[in-house]
Write a protein that holds these residues in place. Structure first.
Motif, short mmCIF file in Angstrom:
data_model
loop_
_atom_site.label_atom_id
_atom_site.label_comp_id
_atom_site.label_asym_id
_atom_site.label_seq_id
_atom_site.Cartn_x
_atom_site.Cartn_y
_atom_site.Cartn_z
N SER A 192 5.74 0.93 -9.36
CA SER A 192 5.35 1.62 -10.72
C SER A 192 3.89 1.94 -10.71
N VAL A 193 3.02 1.03 -10.14
CA VAL A 193 1.62 1.05 -10.00
C VAL A 193 1.15 2.39 -9.87
N GLY A 194 1.63 3.07 -8.85
CA GLY A 194 1.47 4.26 -8.38
C GLY A 194 1.91 5.26 -9.35
N ASN A 195 2.87 5.04 -9.60
CA ASN A 195 3.75 6.06 -10.62
C ASN A 195 2.66 6.24 -11.78
N ILE A 196 2.28 5.19 -12.21
CA ILE A 196 1.58 5.12 -13.62
C ILE A 196 0.24 6.20 -13.15
N ILE A 197 -0.46 5.75 -12.23
CA ILE A 197 -1.76 6.40 -11.80
C ILE A 197 -1.31 8.08 -11.63
N SER A 221 0.96 -1.09 0.12
CA SER A 221 0.09 0.04 0.04
C SER A 221 0.66 1.26 0.11
N LEU A 222 1.90 1.24 0.69
CA LEU A 222 2.66 2.46 1.12
C LEU A 222 3.36 2.79 -0.39
N LEU A 223 3.97 1.30 -1.08
CA LEU A 223 4.50 1.61 -2.14
C LEU A 223 3.80 2.36 -3.37
N ILE A 224 2.50 1.82 -3.27
CA ILE A 224 1.38 2.44 -4.48
C ILE A 224 1.11 3.95 -4.18
N ILE A 225 0.98 4.07 -2.76
CA ILE A 225 0.67 5.46 -2.24
C ILE A 225 2.00 6.43 -2.76
N SER A 226 2.90 6.33 -2.37
CA SER A 226 4.20 6.80 -2.58
C SER A 226 4.41 7.17 -3.90
#
Length: 269
Positions: free
Chosen positions: A216-221, A16-21
């Protein structure tokens, strides 16, 4: 390597933190730059060695710029042909810089980045307004411009943090691009050139694929949202957004504030 082996032993909280950050980093990097320091800081706090954090960070960089470039191209804000031409010297410099990346000390890293940030900050604050708004002038790209991108490429492969500022400055000052089009060009060049330095880090074993792919998931969003609405923010907003984030990065470098400590308090991994 199986999917299970890549993503094993990662808690839901860390994911979760990886995606949010990643979302925050993708958004800031697309509109301005410099948020790579957040990614690297988070990776270090999560226990990755510096070399692995530096290498792992290249995965989300590629993914965020892929999403941003797709959107900018759809809005006809991206000159793909020009981006490919300028990517050639960037690739040469990037590979050379990546090969030398393990030789830089922490002190040298901080001072190199600080000098880059002060130069870009000075340009953003004191440059003529016409540079920030752009001009309808076709500028000839000569060998000096390619040489500049060769050096920018070396810095990108060597450190990468703050590379967006250099690309923005080159596009705005050299090409007379407005900030929106400069951001589009910046992201596309990063998309084309970063995989070459990424390969070097992969061959050296300095990649954590699970952290890189999840981040990368969060980065893309974040990149998709920023690129979709970039033209709506306006030149003045983007200028001061960029200046504020440069000041934050400089303050972090000289210990006035600590992005790492803030992340540690916010993200208890």
């Amino acid at each position: 390597m199986s999917v299970n082996s890549i993503f094993m032993d990662i808690s839901f909280e860390v994911v979760s933190l990886l995606i949010i950050s990643g979302l925050i980093v993708g958004f800031i990097n697309t509109l301005a730059g410099g948020a790579t320091v957040i990614s690297i800081t988070f990776f270090l706090l999560a226990g990755l060695p510096p070399a692995v954090a530096n290498g792992t960070n290249r995965i989300p960089i590629v993914m965020q710029n892929l999403a941003a470039s797709f959107n900018f191209k759809r809005q006809e804000l991206l000159d793909v042909r020009l981006g490919l031409r300028l990517s050639v010297p960037m690739i040469i410099g990037s590979v050379t810089g990546a090969l030398a990346a393990g030789q830089i000390s922490d002190t040298a890293f901080r001072w190199t980045l600080a000098i880059v940030l002060f130069m870009v900050l000075g340009f953003m604050m004191f440059s003529p307004v016409k540079y920030l708004k752009g001009e309808k002038i076709e500028r000839k790209i000569d060998w000096k411009f390619y040489l500049i991108f060769l050096f920018i490429g070396f810095y990108a492969g060597f450190i990468y943090v703050g590379i967006g500022y250099l690309l923005l400055a080159a596009a705005i000052a050299g090409l007379r691009y407005d900030i929106v089009r400069a951001n589009a060009l910046k992201g596309f060049i990063a998309l084309v050139t970063t995989p070459f330095s990424l390969i070097i880090f992969m061959l050296d074993g300095n990649i954590n694929y699970s952290y890189g792919l999840i981040h990368s998931v969060g980065n893309i969003i974040g990149a998709y949202i920023a690129s979709k609405y970039a033209s709506g923010f306006g030149v003045s907003f983007l200028k001061w957004f960029l200046i504020c984030f440069i000041l934050l990065t400089i303050a972090n470098l000289f210990g006035i504030i600590s992005i790492g400590e803030a992340l540690q308090n916010l993200f208890r991994v």
